[in-house]
Design a protein around this motif. Structure first.
Motif, PDB file in Angstrom:
ATOM      1  N   GLN A 134       0.982  -1.274   0.166  1.00 38.14           N
ATOM      2  CA  GLN A 134      -0.068  -0.121  -0.054  1.00 38.14           C
ATOM      3  C   GLN A 134       1.017   1.320  -0.020  1.00 38.14           C
ATOM      4  O   GLN A 134       0.470   2.440   0.054  1.00 38.14           O
ATOM      5  CB  GLN A 134      -0.888   0.100   1.071  1.00 38.14           C
ATOM      6  N   ASP A 135       1.967   1.112  -0.358  1.00 37.64           N
ATOM      7  CA  ASP A 135       3.031   2.120  -0.552  1.00 37.64           C
ATOM      8  C   ASP A 135       3.290   3.056   0.879  1.00 37.64           C
ATOM      9  O   ASP A 135       3.335   4.473   0.871  1.00 37.64           O
ATOM     10  CB  ASP A 135       2.599   3.387  -1.598  1.00 37.64           C
TER      11      ASP A 135
ATOM     12  N   ASN B 259      -8.588  10.724  -8.514  1.00 39.81           N
ATOM     13  CA  ASN B 259      -7.548  10.625  -9.781  1.00 39.81           C
ATOM     14  C   ASN B 259      -7.049   9.223  -9.995  1.00 39.81           C
ATOM     15  O   ASN B 259      -6.094   9.018 -10.611  1.00 39.81           O
ATOM     16  CB  ASN B 259      -6.265  11.519  -9.667  1.00 39.81           C
ATOM     17  N   LYS B 260      -7.467   8.160  -8.958  1.00 32.04           N
ATOM     18  CA  LYS B 260      -6.920   6.931  -9.225  1.00 32.04           C
ATOM     19  C   LYS B 260      -5.502   6.777  -8.920  1.00 32.04           C
ATOM     20  O   LYS B 260      -4.551   6.071  -9.646  1.00 32.04           O
ATOM     21  CB  LYS B 260      -7.251   6.294 -10.614  1.00 32.04           C
ATOM     22  N   GLN B 261      -4.905   7.378  -7.939  1.00 32.44           N
ATOM     23  CA  GLN B 261      -3.711   7.508  -7.651  1.00 32.44           C
ATOM     24  C   GLN B 261      -3.015   6.690  -6.460  1.00 32.44           C
ATOM     25  O   GLN B 261      -2.006   6.339  -6.048  1.00 32.44           O
ATOM     26  CB  GLN B 261      -2.990   9.174  -7.518  1.00 32.44           C
ATOM     27  N   LEU B 262      -3.892   5.875  -6.034  1.00 33.68           N
ATOM     28  CA  LEU B 262      -3.973   5.021  -4.561  1.00 33.68           C
ATOM     29  C   LEU B 262      -4.227   3.589  -5.067  1.00 33.68           C
ATOM     30  O   LEU B 262      -4.992   3.337  -5.951  1.00 33.68           O
ATOM     31  CB  LEU B 262      -4.911   5.453  -3.682  1.00 33.68           C
ATOM     32  N   LYS B 263      -3.360   2.852  -4.209  1.00 30.31           N
ATOM     33  CA  LYS B 263      -3.738   1.636  -4.086  1.00 30.31           C
ATOM     34  C   LYS B 263      -5.043   1.283  -3.640  1.00 30.31           C
ATOM     35  O   LYS B 263      -5.549   2.043  -2.994  1.00 30.31           O
ATOM     36  CB  LYS B 263      -2.695   0.635  -3.220  1.00 30.31           C
ATOM     37  N   ARG B 264      -5.765  -0.074  -3.902  1.00 29.23           N
ATOM     38  CA  ARG B 264      -6.998  -0.301  -3.837  1.00 29.23           C
ATOM     39  C   ARG B 264      -6.994  -1.609  -3.165  1.00 29.23           C
ATOM     40  O   ARG B 264      -6.332  -2.537  -3.602  1.00 29.23           O
ATOM     41  CB  ARG B 264      -8.042  -0.100  -4.928  1.00 29.23           C
TER      42      ARG B 264
ATOM     43  N   LEU C   1     -11.692  -0.162  -2.707  1.00 33.77           N
ATOM     44  CA  LEU C   1     -11.441   0.868  -1.556  1.00 33.77           C
ATOM     45  C   LEU C   1     -10.130   1.364  -1.670  1.00 33.77           C
ATOM     46  O   LEU C   1      -8.965   0.733  -1.239  1.00 33.77           O
ATOM     47  CB  LEU C   1     -11.577   0.230  -0.285  1.00 33.77           C
ATOM     48  N   PRO C   2      -9.810   2.567  -1.906  1.00 38.01           N
ATOM     49  CA  PRO C   2      -8.640   3.318  -1.967  1.00 38.01           C
ATOM     50  C   PRO C   2      -8.139   3.441  -0.543  1.00 38.01           C
ATOM     51  O   PRO C   2      -8.766   3.804   0.516  1.00 38.01           O
ATOM     52  CB  PRO C   2      -8.842   4.490  -2.490  1.00 38.01           C
ATOM     53  N   ILE C   3      -6.702   3.243  -0.325  1.00 35.92           N
ATOM     54  CA  ILE C   3      -6.014   3.545   0.958  1.00 35.92           C
ATOM     55  C   ILE C   3      -4.688   4.239   0.819  1.00 35.92           C
ATOM     56  O   ILE C   3      -4.220   4.090   0.122  1.00 35.92           O
ATOM     57  CB  ILE C   3      -5.840   2.027   1.631  1.00 35.92           C
ATOM     58  N   LEU C   4      -4.726   5.234   1.626  1.00 31.36           N
ATOM     59  CA  LEU C   4      -3.656   6.274   1.798  1.00 31.36           C
ATOM     60  C   LEU C   4      -2.790   6.186   2.978  1.00 31.36           C
ATOM     61  O   LEU C   4      -3.332   6.112   3.997  1.00 31.36           O
ATOM     62  CB  LEU C   4      -4.012   7.569   1.660  1.00 31.36           C
ATOM     63  N   HIS C   5      -1.341   5.881   2.715  1.00 25.55           N
ATOM     64  CA  HIS C   5      -0.350   5.935   3.908  1.00 25.55           C
ATOM     65  C   HIS C   5       0.369   7.353   3.864  1.00 25.55           C
ATOM     66  O   HIS C   5       1.031   7.351   2.477  1.00 25.55           O
ATOM     67  CB  HIS C   5       0.151   4.515   4.030  1.00 25.55           C
ATOM     68  N   THR C   6       0.546   8.068   4.798  1.00 24.05           N
ATOM     69  CA  THR C   6       1.283   9.380   4.447  1.00 24.05           C
ATOM     70  C   THR C   6       1.927   9.765   5.923  1.00 24.05           C
ATOM     71  O   THR C   6       1.355   9.340   7.036  1.00 24.05           O
ATOM     72  CB  THR C   6       0.593  10.348   3.851  1.00 24.05           C
TER      73      THR C   6
ATOM     74  N   GLU D 130      -8.157  16.018   2.265  1.00 24.94           N
ATOM     75  CA  GLU D 130      -8.398  16.552   0.790  1.00 24.94           C
ATOM     76  C   GLU D 130      -7.129  15.804  -0.038  1.00 24.94           C
ATOM     77  O   GLU D 130      -7.506  15.498  -1.181  1.00 24.94           O
ATOM     78  CB  GLU D 130      -7.743  18.060   0.637  1.00 24.94           C
ATOM     79  N   GLU D 131      -5.967  15.419   0.383  1.00 23.24           N
ATOM     80  CA  GLU D 131      -5.181  14.740  -0.375  1.00 23.24           C
ATOM     81  C   GLU D 131      -5.821  13.275  -0.674  1.00 23.24           C
ATOM     82  O   GLU D 131      -5.687  12.952  -1.858  1.00 23.24           O
ATOM     83  CB  GLU D 131      -3.819  14.573   0.430  1.00 23.24           C
ATOM     84  N   TYR D 132      -6.356  12.508   0.451  1.00 23.52           N
ATOM     85  CA  TYR D 132      -6.967  11.444   0.219  1.00 23.52           C
ATOM     86  C   TYR D 132      -7.851  11.233  -1.064  1.00 23.52           C
ATOM     87  O   TYR D 132      -7.943  10.670  -1.995  1.00 23.52           O
ATOM     88  CB  TYR D 132      -7.611  10.630   1.393  1.00 23.52           C
ATOM     89  N   ARG D 133      -8.965  12.261  -0.764  1.00 18.65           N
ATOM     90  CA  ARG D 133     -10.029  12.327  -1.708  1.00 18.65           C
ATOM     91  C   ARG D 133      -9.542  12.728  -3.081  1.00 18.65           C
ATOM     92  O   ARG D 133     -10.209  12.161  -4.113  1.00 18.65           O
ATOM     93  CB  ARG D 133     -11.039  13.194  -1.300  1.00 18.65           C
ATOM     94  N   THR D 134      -8.644  13.652  -3.133  1.00 21.16           N
ATOM     95  CA  THR D 134      -8.009  14.047  -4.784  1.00 21.16           C
ATOM     96  C   THR D 134      -7.514  12.968  -5.243  1.00 21.16           C
ATOM     97  O   THR D 134      -7.533  12.550  -6.428  1.00 21.16           O
ATOM     98  CB  THR D 134      -7.049  15.112  -4.589  1.00 21.16           C
TER      99      THR D 134
END
Length: 291
Positions: free
Chosen positions: A25-26, A197-202, A216-221, A189-193
């Protein structure tokens, strides 16, 4: 029947699995390595780690490559056979299970809280204690409310919260125990954007996903010393209200502090149409006024 504790191999496998999911998940490479190093330490240990976790937490804390985060994870796994961090990475954390971790709240009460109050995080539960909503839920008398209040104070690293006499609500918590509203809204905002734009692992959550589709997109930051994981809410209530793509759940951790928040689009009042952090609406409004 005595519950069998997980052995070192099983604990090491859990930590390795979490590391692999984070990597897929990067997530931050240092975070991934922390779980892998912990797995190696557990695998090479000459004592049973689960027994140590339940009998001598400090010794486990002092072991190389373990620390507070992994110690708490191992204790939870030894007691329950589950890991909320793993469930989170798989998109499977349910609010009722989170509330069951609070002393004084069993499965039936947890279900009732979710259904009647439509809340999903410990911060929202804490807010409900102070604004009187939890007292209106059947099963909560003064003694149980006090037990929950004290437990939440400990979980949220806040021993005492002064009441604001002008609002009958607890004053804003200060200190490093949770991210600012501004930071949470930036993550939202970063997550939803990036999701748009389909820039996240699902990932493919098991719940409400009979086709096992990775949707389901998931963001780690990492920002300002905090590690964040963000994903859309995959709860019963979110699906019922068709808010899955609106409600964003953000998990955060830093040093010994961890928690979660939910960001939603407000549907009424002065903040209608704006993004707010549930349970911290006043702070969201103040930030909007300043900006």
């Amino acid at each position: 029947m005595i519950k069998k504790l997980p052995n070192n191999h099983e604990i090491a496998q859990l930590l390795e699995h979490i590391a692999s999911l984070l990597e897929l998940q990067d997530a931050n490479t240092f975070r991934v390595q922390a779980y892998r190093s912990g797995a190696n330490q557990v695998r090479e240990a000459q004592v049973e780690i689960a027994e140590l976790a339940l009998s001598d937490k400090q010794t486990l804390l002092d072991m190389p490559h373990i620390g507070e985060r992994l110690t708490n994870l191992i204790i939870e796994y030894a007691k329950t056979g589950k890991s909320r961090i793993l469930q989170r990475l798989e998109g499977e954390v349910h609010p009722d299970e989170l509330f069951e971790s609070v002393p004084g709240i069993g499965p039936e009460l947890a279900d009732r809280i979710v259904e009647e109050l439509d809340i999903k995080t410990l911060e929202e539960l804490e807010q409900a204690v102070y604004d009187g909503r939890l007292a209106k839920v059947e099963g909560f008398g003064e003694k149980r409310l006090e037990t929950v209040r004290l437990s939440l104070a400990g979980k949220m690293r806040q021993p005492f919260r002064r009441m604001d006499p002008t609002t009958s609500m607890p004053g804003h918590r200060t200190g490093p125990d949770r991210p600012s509203v501004e930071l949470l809204l930036r993550i939202d905002e970063e997550y939803r954007t990036k999701a748009k734009n389909k820039q996240l692992k699902r990932i493919a959550p098991r719940r409400f996903n009979p086709e096992n589709r990775a949707w389901l997109p998931i963001l780690h930051t990492d920002l300002e010393g905090w590690s964040f994981t963000a994903l859309f809410s995959n709860t019963v209530r979110a699906h019922e209200l068709q808010k899955v793509k609106d409600w964003v759940v953000i998990y955060y951790e830093k040093d010994q502090h961890e928690g979660q928040a939910t960001v939603v689009t407000e549907t009424r009042g002065k903040m209608e149409g704006k993004r707010v952090v549930r349970g911290r609406e006043q702070e969201s409004m103040e930030m909007e006024t300043i900006s």
